[in-house]
Design an enzyme around this catalytic site. Structure first.
Site, PDB file in Angstrom:
ATOM      1  N   GLU A  46      -3.881   8.562  13.071  1.00  0.00           N
ATOM      2  CA  GLU A  46      -3.459   7.419  12.688  1.00  0.00           C
ATOM      3  C   GLU A  46      -2.093   7.133  13.558  1.00  0.00           C
ATOM      4  O   GLU A  46      -1.258   7.984  13.670  1.00  0.00           O
ATOM      5  CB  GLU A  46      -3.230   7.476  11.134  1.00  0.00           C
ATOM      6  N   ASN A  67      -7.479   2.697  14.998  1.00  0.00           N
ATOM      7  CA  ASN A  67      -7.021   1.619  13.890  1.00  0.00           C
ATOM      8  C   ASN A  67      -6.245   0.568  14.806  1.00  0.00           C
ATOM      9  O   ASN A  67      -4.942   0.765  14.961  1.00  0.00           O
ATOM     10  CB  ASN A  67      -6.337   2.388  12.936  1.00  0.00           C
ATOM     11  N   CYS A 100       0.993   3.297   3.537  1.00  0.00           N
ATOM     12  CA  CYS A 100       0.003   2.792   4.672  1.00  0.00           C
ATOM     13  C   CYS A 100       0.523   3.512   5.855  1.00  0.00           C
ATOM     14  O   CYS A 100       1.673   3.970   6.110  1.00  0.00           O
ATOM     15  CB  CYS A 100       0.633   1.300   4.693  1.00  0.00           C
ATOM     16  N   ASP A 147       0.673  -1.191   0.031  1.00  0.00           N
ATOM     17  CA  ASP A 147       0.093  -0.007   0.134  1.00  0.00           C
ATOM     18  C   ASP A 147       0.838   1.349  -0.031  1.00  0.00           C
ATOM     19  O   ASP A 147       1.003   2.143   0.959  1.00  0.00           O
ATOM     20  CB  ASP A 147      -1.025  -0.211   1.204  1.00  0.00           C
ATOM     21  N   ASP A 156     -11.657   3.235   2.479  1.00  0.00           N
ATOM     22  CA  ASP A 156     -10.413   3.912   2.443  1.00  0.00           C
ATOM     23  C   ASP A 156     -10.420   5.078   1.227  1.00  0.00           C
ATOM     24  O   ASP A 156     -10.459   4.119   0.062  1.00  0.00           O
ATOM     25  CB  ASP A 156      -9.629   3.073   2.743  1.00  0.00           C
ATOM     26  N   HIS A 212     -12.965   7.727   4.421  1.00  0.00           N
ATOM     27  CA  HIS A 212     -11.955   8.391   5.237  1.00  0.00           C
ATOM     28  C   HIS A 212     -10.774   9.093   4.304  1.00  0.00           C
ATOM     29  O   HIS A 212     -10.330   8.460   3.342  1.00  0.00           O
ATOM     30  CB  HIS A 212     -11.267   7.718   6.491  1.00  0.00           C
TER      31      HIS A 212
END
Length: 299
Positions: free
Chosen positions: A194, A218, A129, A65, A92, A119
């Protein structure tokens, strides 16, 4: 009624998602990377599906990612997932795939796909990521403009806009908190800080922001954030917890074990007792419904 019934549709999924977030407790959203994994999430009894960008990238192109997929590819996957289940889907949407004008189109495409919420993050495009190193973030003012654009672009006021900041790893937790407040002021419905790397930081995010907007935790399997219990996450006041890649990791482990058996023995016979039967799997993916519809509409 079977999940994802071909003649059914989710009943006001966006309003339902907001009801779930407002209810007591912490809403659990397992990750799904394709339509099949989404059906399994729903069949397991969960009330919402989270479309993981990490898993989408891995399943579509077999790569990490790191911003390789386009917005169109991500929306296409979200559309297939929405069509496969009757529960709300949170997707996402990465950075919105460009500037504020791109965010407008990103929001509109996700609404058209039937997604209940997305989001958006404040990373530089191409992103990575959130639990990888080497991230970079855009300026606060630019991200505020992108959130304002997202708010203006949605046609359904129940479409949920989650603002994610990746600044904790780049600028520190203080900057991440300041950014989250600015994003809430710009109109974000839910805040997502995050990759905090300590329980102290997780608690600080909760204490300082939970009265500003609902919060996302998360629980990235194997990621940088400490793996708190669900009771502790709820105690801190997080409204939504994502388990983004567990289904992907489980599928990888299962496929790998099956292939090792096949490679060793030359046939899959030894692996079959641990697998769904052919009839069981076709039932799981809705073959009885297909037979019923064939009978119903037979000329």
């Amino acid at each position: 009624m079977p999940v994802g019934n071909l003649l059914s549709g989710p009943t006001a999924p966006r309003a339902r998602l907001r009801e779930l977030l407002a209810a007591p407790g912490t809403l659990v959203a397992p990750g799904a990377y394709d339509a099949l994994s989404a059906r399994l999430v729903e069949q397991a009894g969960f009330d919402v599906v989270y479309m993981t960008g990490f898993g989408t990238t891995a399943s579509l192109v077999g790569r990490p990612d790191v911003g390789l997929l386009t917005g169109t590819e991500m929306v296409d996957n979200a559309r297939r997932i929405v069509a496969a289940v009757d529960v709300p889907v949170i997707a996402d949407a990465d950075t919105g795939y460009g500037n504020a004008l791109n965010v407008v189109r990103t929001v509109q495409l996700h609404e058209q796909a039937g997604v209940a919420g997305i989001h958006l993050e404040d990373q530089v495009l191409p992103k990575k990521c959130g639990h990888m190193s080497g991230k970079a973030v855009i300026g606060v003012e630019e991200m505020v403009g992108k959130i304002r654009a997202a708010v203006a672009a949605r046609h359904d006021p129940d479409f949920l806009l989650i603002a994610r900041t990746d600044a904790a790893a780049v600028e520190g937790i203080d900057a991440a908190l300041d950014r989250a407040r600015a994003y809430a002021a710009a109109g974000a419905d839910v805040l997502f800080v995050e990759a905090p790397t300590s329980e102290d930081d997780i608690e600080r995010v909760a204490v300082e922001l939970r009265d500003t907007a609902p919060l996302v935790f998360n629980w990235a399997e194997g990621g940088r954030t400490p793996p708190l219990s669900l009771d502790r996450i709820h105690e801190l006041g997080y409204s939504l917890v994502l388990y983004p890649i567990g289904t992907l990791l489980a599928a990888t482990a299962g496929i790998r074990a099956f292939l090792q058996t096949l490679h060793r023995d030359g046939t899959p016979a030894a692996a079959l007792p641990d697998l769904p039967t052919f009839d069981g799997f076709t039932e799981l993916i809705g073959l009885p419904e297909i037979h019923e519809l064939e009978h119903r509409f037979r000329a």
